[in-house]
Design an enzyme around this catalytic site. Structure first.
Site, short mmCIF file in Angstrom:
data_model
loop_
_atom_site.label_atom_id
_atom_site.label_comp_id
_atom_site.label_asym_id
_atom_site.label_seq_id
_atom_site.Cartn_x
_atom_site.Cartn_y
_atom_site.Cartn_z
N GLY A 31 0.80 -1.21 0.00
CA GLY A 31 0.00 0.00 0.00
C GLY A 31 0.84 1.26 0.00
O GLY A 31 2.04 1.22 -0.30
N GLY A 36 5.72 4.23 -8.67
CA GLY A 36 6.46 2.97 -8.83
C GLY A 36 5.49 1.80 -8.87
O GLY A 36 5.53 0.96 -9.77
N HIS A 37 4.57 1.75 -7.90
CA HIS A 37 3.57 0.68 -7.88
C HIS A 37 2.71 0.75 -9.15
O HIS A 37 2.39 -0.28 -9.74
CB HIS A 37 2.66 0.83 -6.66
CG HIS A 37 3.35 0.73 -5.34
ND1 HIS A 37 3.52 1.80 -4.50
CD2 HIS A 37 3.90 -0.33 -4.69
CE1 HIS A 37 4.14 1.41 -3.39
NE2 HIS A 37 4.39 0.13 -3.48
N GLN A 61 7.64 -9.47 8.10
CA GLN A 61 8.89 -9.03 7.46
C GLN A 61 9.50 -7.81 8.14
O GLN A 61 10.45 -7.24 7.63
CB GLN A 61 8.68 -8.80 5.97
CG GLN A 61 7.83 -7.61 5.62
CD GLN A 61 7.48 -7.59 4.14
OE1 GLN A 61 6.73 -8.43 3.66
NE2 GLN A 61 8.02 -6.64 3.40
N LEU A 184 11.34 6.20 -6.13
CA LEU A 184 10.09 6.38 -5.39
C LEU A 184 9.95 5.26 -4.37
O LEU A 184 10.32 4.11 -4.63
CB LEU A 184 8.90 6.36 -6.36
CG LEU A 184 8.91 7.44 -7.43
CD1 LEU A 184 7.66 7.35 -8.31
CD2 LEU A 184 9.00 8.84 -6.80
N SER A 185 9.47 5.61 -3.20
CA SER A 185 9.29 4.63 -2.13
C SER A 185 8.24 5.15 -1.16
O SER A 185 8.18 6.36 -0.90
CB SER A 185 10.63 4.46 -1.38
OG SER A 185 10.41 3.82 -0.14
N SER A 186 7.45 4.24 -0.62
CA SER A 186 6.47 4.65 0.39
C SER A 186 7.17 5.29 1.58
O SER A 186 6.63 6.17 2.24
CB SER A 186 5.65 3.44 0.86
OG SER A 186 5.11 2.76 -0.24
P1 AMP Z 1 6.15 -2.33 -1.48
O1 AMP Z 1 4.78 -1.79 -1.39
O2 AMP Z 1 7.21 -1.36 -1.06
O3 AMP Z 1 6.29 -3.70 -0.85
O4 AMP Z 1 6.45 -2.55 -3.02
C1 AMP Z 1 5.59 -3.33 -3.81
C2 AMP Z 1 6.25 -3.57 -5.14
O5 AMP Z 1 6.52 -2.32 -5.78
C3 AMP Z 1 7.61 -4.29 -5.03
O6 AMP Z 1 7.71 -5.25 -6.06
C4 AMP Z 1 8.59 -3.17 -5.21
O7 AMP Z 1 9.83 -3.60 -5.73
C5 AMP Z 1 7.86 -2.29 -6.19
N1 AMP Z 1 8.38 -0.91 -6.14
C6 AMP Z 1 8.55 -0.13 -5.04
N2 AMP Z 1 9.09 1.06 -5.37
C7 AMP Z 1 9.28 1.03 -6.71
C8 AMP Z 1 9.82 1.95 -7.66
N3 AMP Z 1 10.28 3.15 -7.30
N4 AMP Z 1 9.85 1.58 -8.97
C9 AMP Z 1 9.38 0.36 -9.35
N5 AMP Z 1 8.86 -0.55 -8.50
C10 AMP Z 1 8.81 -0.23 -7.21
#
Ligand code: AMP
Length: 290
Positions: A31, A36-37, A61, A184-186
């Site tokens: 979420g 990115g998502h 995790q 990009l990152s949450s």
């Molecule tokens: P998360 O919600 O952080 O567990 O990420 C869910 C999925 O989105 C994972 O496969 C991540 O590798 C991918 N993801 C997160 N950030 C990025 C990004 N900046 N660019 C591409 N994929 C991303």
């Protein structure tokens, strides 16, 4: 778009789609969705008829000292993004649905867990392996999409699919970045405005390492030490920063011409743990001088 919290209901719907001959793709997330998502969702759409996104912050995790309790949550906004992107199904289980009170099994991750995030984050990939294994058994997708941003996660999931015969096709999506290069990152939400201005130094350091290697830099140890010092002086607290084997993920100090390598880094800036990487093909052989 259907939002489903229960496993039997989800299974029925997916089986219905499969009986109609539809290809089902799966994008697992925690979420707090960002571009990115959404890029993963778009890739999923290109390759399938039905896109399922899961939104679940998996407690297994997170180590005790990590940010499970404060992990950003914005379900309404996430659902509206999913709807805009034409997602078919969103799976939003809670922990009672995902885990029995007592765990009867655990999954140990070997080899791929030894370095990078596996070395720094206690139980991280065991937790990921467990939840992804469960999600794959629940969803039984034809295809699943993960991001290169979490390259080690991708390799662990790839091994999981092979080891447990999931028979699921995997796709790795490229890293989506802000215009200044920050991946990009949450977790970028934890950065203060000042830290947010500093944060792109992580990516520019990775790019600098790549360029220096391409230009024939032989002393990788000194190069990485200097790049880490530069980050420390800017206010980062470094975890790892180095070149790794693209398949087995162990550190390398001898680079063979024509081979692909991963340059990866993890560092803390304020409350945020930031990870990023670049993959490159090495042009000239480099013998380590460490
Ligand atoms: P998360 O919600 O952080 O567990 O990420 C869910 C999925 O989105 C994972 O496969 C991540 O590798 C991918 N993801 C997160 N950030 C990025 C990004 N900046 N660019 C591409 N994929 C991303």
């Amino acid at each position: 778009m259907q939002v489903i919290g229960h496993i039997p209901e989800l299974r029925n719907i997916i089986r219905g789609y499969k009986q109609e001959g539809k290809k089902v793709s799966f994008v697992p997330t925690m979420g707090a969705l960002h571009d990115g998502h959404l890029s993963l969702i778009r890739l999923a759409k290109k390759h399938s008829d039905v896109v399922l996104v899961s939104i679940y912050v998996n407690p297994k995790q997170f180590a005790l000292n990590e940010d499970f309790a404060t992990y950003p949550s914005m379900l309404e906004q996430d659902l509206s993004f999913c709807k805009q992107e034409g997602v078919t199904l969103v799976f939003t289980p809670d922990t009672q649905i995902m885990y029995n009170q007592e765990l009867y099994f655990s999954l140990e991750v070997h080899t791929l867990n030894k370095y990078l995030d596996g070395a720094s984050r206690q139980g991280y990939f065991q937790g990921i392996a467990l939840v992804v294994n469960k999600l794959f058994n629940i969803v039984e997708p034809d295809l699943a999409i993960f991001g290169q941003k979490d390259y080690q996660q991708f390799k662990v999931v790839e091994a999981l699919v092979e080891e447990f015969n999931h028979g699921i096709e995997l796709l790795m999506a490229p890293i989506e970045r802000a215009s200044d290069g920050l991946a990009l990152s949450s977790r970028n939400a934890y950065l203060t405005p000042t830290q947010r201005k500093t944060a792109p130094l992580l990516y520019s350091s990775l790019v600098s390492a790549k360029h220096q290697i391409e230009e024939g830099m032989k002393d990788l140890t000194t190069m990485f030490d200097l790049l880490k010092l530069n980050l420390t002086e800017a206010g980062f607290r470094n975890d790892y920063f180095g070149v790794f084997d693209i398949g087995k993920l162990h550190p390398v100090d001898q680079l063979i011409a024509g081979q692909r390598y991963l340059i990866a880094a993890a560092t803390y800036l304020g409350k945020a743990r930031l990870i990023d990487n670049v993959i490159f093909t090495n042009k000239k052989s480099i013998k380590g001088e460490s």
